[in-house]
Design a protein around this motif. Structure first.
Motif: not given
Length: 190
Positions: A85-96
């Motif tokens: 769902d691209q309406t509102i999104f925010e995510f981050n990746f650490f050591n993945c």
């Protein structure tokens, strides 16, 4: 069907079954050592959630909402993010582990990938403006027609990015990484 709402809960060492999170909304939750690989994420929403050491390998995350989520030490091998769902999104990746993932045509402005393996990741036509790729392995990652203006690749390695097919204005690279921008020219750099 109204989604179930789950607030401020910690899930630890859980294996989520096929439809166990569909049509549910999770806010301010933590997921530790959980397995989502068999889940259907249909109409599920995660707001202000943290995922630590979780398995999403081969998961079908279509139509999931990810709003201000952080993923640490998670496995996303072969996950396709293109249908989230691209309406509102925010995510981050650490050591993945994000090997063979697909981010095709997503607006990923200001996203952070820190100490991640992005081998053969697909960023075609994505907007990676001001993205941070800190100490990431980008071997065979695809950036064709991507917009990576002001992105920071300074400490990342093994990339092969064609500046003629990727917008890189004001992107940051190290001198050692310049070879990854010139590969198509078959130059010998010493």
């Amino acid at each position: 069907m109204a989604p179930d709402f789950i607030y401020d809960k910690t899930f630890e060492n859980q294996i989520f079954e096929s439809n166990s999170i569909s049509f549910k909304e999770f806010e301010n939750c933590k997921f530790i050592n959980c397995d989502f690989s068999q889940c259907s994420f249909l109409s599920s929403l995660f707001i202000d959630c943290e995922f630590n050491n979780c398995n999403f390998k081969d998961a079908q995350i279509n139509y999931v909402g990810l709003r201000t989520c952080d993923f640490s030490y998670c496995n996303f091998t072969r996950v396709n993010f293109a249908l989230i769902d691209q309406t509102i999104f925010e995510f981050n990746f650490f050591n993945c582990n994000l090997e063979f993932t697909q981010f095709y045509n997503l607006k990923l402005k200001n996203i952070s990938f820190i100490n991640c393996s992005l081998i053969s990741a697909d960023f075609m036509e994505s907007d990676l403006s001001q993205a941070l790729f800190e100490n990431c392995n980008l071997h065979r990652a695809v950036f064709t027609k991507a917009k990576a203006e002001k992105a920071d690749f300074y400490s990342s390695y093994n990339y092969n990015i064609d500046p003629s097919s990727t917008k890189l204005k004001n992107a940051v690279f190290s001198k050692q990484g310049l070879e990854g921008l010139l590969v198509k020219h078959n130059l010998i750099i010493k």
